[in-house]
Design a protein around this motif. Structure first.
Motif, PDB file in Angstrom:
ATOM      1  N   ILE A   1       0.842  -1.197   0.000  1.00 34.14           N
ATOM      2  CA  ILE A   1       0.000   0.000   0.000  1.00 34.14           C
ATOM      3  C   ILE A   1       0.878   1.248   0.000  1.00 34.14           C
ATOM      4  CG2 ILE A   1      -1.626   1.359   1.385  1.00 34.14           C
ATOM      5  CD1 ILE A   1      -2.824  -1.389   2.289  1.00 34.14           C
ATOM      6  N   GLN A   2       1.886   1.254   0.847  1.00 27.74           N
ATOM      7  CA  GLN A   2       2.793   2.409   0.924  1.00 27.74           C
ATOM      8  C   GLN A   2       3.420   2.704  -0.437  1.00 27.74           C
ATOM      9  OE1 GLN A   2       3.681   5.227   2.069  1.00 27.74           O
ATOM     10  NE2 GLN A   2       4.774   4.765   3.968  1.00 27.74           N
ATOM     11  N   GLU A   3       3.917   1.671  -1.093  1.00 25.30           N
ATOM     12  CA  GLU A   3       4.596   1.848  -2.380  1.00 25.30           C
ATOM     13  C   GLU A   3       3.636   2.183  -3.517  1.00 25.30           C
ATOM     14  OE1 GLU A   3       7.922   1.993  -3.150  1.00 25.30           O
ATOM     15  OE2 GLU A   3       8.038   2.097  -0.968  1.00 25.30           O
ATOM     16  N   ASN A   4       2.512   1.498  -3.584  1.00 26.48           N
ATOM     17  CA  ASN A   4       1.583   1.670  -4.701  1.00 26.48           C
ATOM     18  C   ASN A   4       0.777   2.959  -4.633  1.00 26.48           C
ATOM     19  OD1 ASN A   4       2.406  -0.763  -5.797  1.00 26.48           O
ATOM     20  ND2 ASN A   4       0.694  -1.916  -4.960  1.00 26.48           N
ATOM     21  N   CYS A   5       0.661   3.541  -3.469  1.00 22.12           N
ATOM     22  CA  CYS A   5      -0.211   4.703  -3.304  1.00 22.12           C
ATOM     23  C   CYS A   5       0.528   6.033  -3.179  1.00 22.12           C
ATOM     24  CB  CYS A   5      -1.135   4.494  -2.107  1.00 22.12           C
ATOM     25  SG  CYS A   5      -2.292   3.120  -2.354  1.00 22.12           S
ATOM     26  N   LYS A   6       1.849   6.006  -3.126  1.00 19.31           N
ATOM     27  CA  LYS A   6       2.564   7.280  -3.054  1.00 19.31           C
ATOM     28  C   LYS A   6       2.513   7.960  -4.424  1.00 19.31           C
ATOM     29  CE  LYS A   6       7.143   5.242  -3.591  1.00 19.31           C
ATOM     30  NZ  LYS A   6       8.423   5.037  -2.917  1.00 19.31           N
ATOM     31  N   SER A   7       2.766   9.243  -4.435  1.00 16.43           N
ATOM     32  CA  SER A   7       2.720  10.008  -5.679  1.00 16.43           C
ATOM     33  C   SER A   7       3.883  10.995  -5.692  1.00 16.43           C
ATOM     34  CB  SER A   7       1.388  10.750  -5.769  1.00 16.43           C
ATOM     35  OG  SER A   7       1.356  11.835  -4.866  1.00 16.43           O
ATOM     36  N   PRO A   8       4.080  11.655  -6.818  1.00 14.53           N
ATOM     37  CA  PRO A   8       5.172  12.651  -6.868  1.00 14.53           C
ATOM     38  C   PRO A   8       4.984  13.798  -5.866  1.00 14.53           C
ATOM     39  CG  PRO A   8       4.469  12.077  -9.079  1.00 14.53           C
ATOM     40  CD  PRO A   8       3.501  11.433  -8.135  1.00 14.53           C
ATOM     41  N   VAL A   9       3.744  14.098  -5.513  1.00 18.46           N
ATOM     42  CA  VAL A   9       3.511  15.186  -4.551  1.00 18.46           C
ATOM     43  C   VAL A   9       3.338  14.693  -3.127  1.00 18.46           C
ATOM     44  CG1 VAL A   9       2.589  16.873  -6.184  1.00 18.46           C
ATOM     45  CG2 VAL A   9       1.067  15.214  -5.140  1.00 18.46           C
ATOM     46  N   GLU A  10       3.046  13.402  -2.959  1.00 19.99           N
ATOM     47  CA  GLU A  10       2.901  12.821  -1.608  1.00 19.99           C
ATOM     48  C   GLU A  10       3.686  11.528  -1.542  1.00 19.99           C
ATOM     49  OE1 GLU A  10       2.825  12.416   1.780  1.00 19.99           O
ATOM     50  OE2 GLU A  10       1.179  13.841   1.585  1.00 19.99           O
TER      51      GLU A  10
END
Length: 96
Positions: free
Chosen positions: A65-74
């Motif tokens: 979840i941590q890896e798949n849900c991060k984004s360039p802004v978060e």
């Protein structure tokens, strides 16, 4: 310098949590500290490897979840809308 315990359940540590307790740990991360866990316990839980299969599988699911849900802004995937939804689903699953 003292040792900080992220698990507030007497006699418990990360290495002997049940699925229901893992759900409570996710809840503490999402909604704020609770009577069983510090707010940052979920982050600390992911830093270790576990001998017990259910704990290692749980750690991997949380890290996914941590890896798949991060984004360039978060960069923190747990803080994104998608990450929070995924953690809530996992929490509900582990409470059943």
């Amino acid at each position: 310098m003292g040792f900080k315990s992220y698990v507030k359940i007497p006699g418990k540590g990360f290495d002997d949590l049940t699925h229901r307790e893992l759900a409570s740990m996710i809840e503490a991360c999402l909604d704020g500290e609770n009577s069983d866990f510090e707010y940052s316990a979920l982050y600390e839980f992911t830093l270790m490897k576990y001998k017990k299969e259910h704990l290692e599988n749980a750690r991997r699911a949380i890290m996914e979840i941590q890896e798949n849900c991060k984004s360039p802004v978060e960069y923190d995937g747990f803080r994104t809308v998608e990450g929070r939804k995924a953690l809530r689903l996992l929490m509900e699953e582990w409470r059943r």
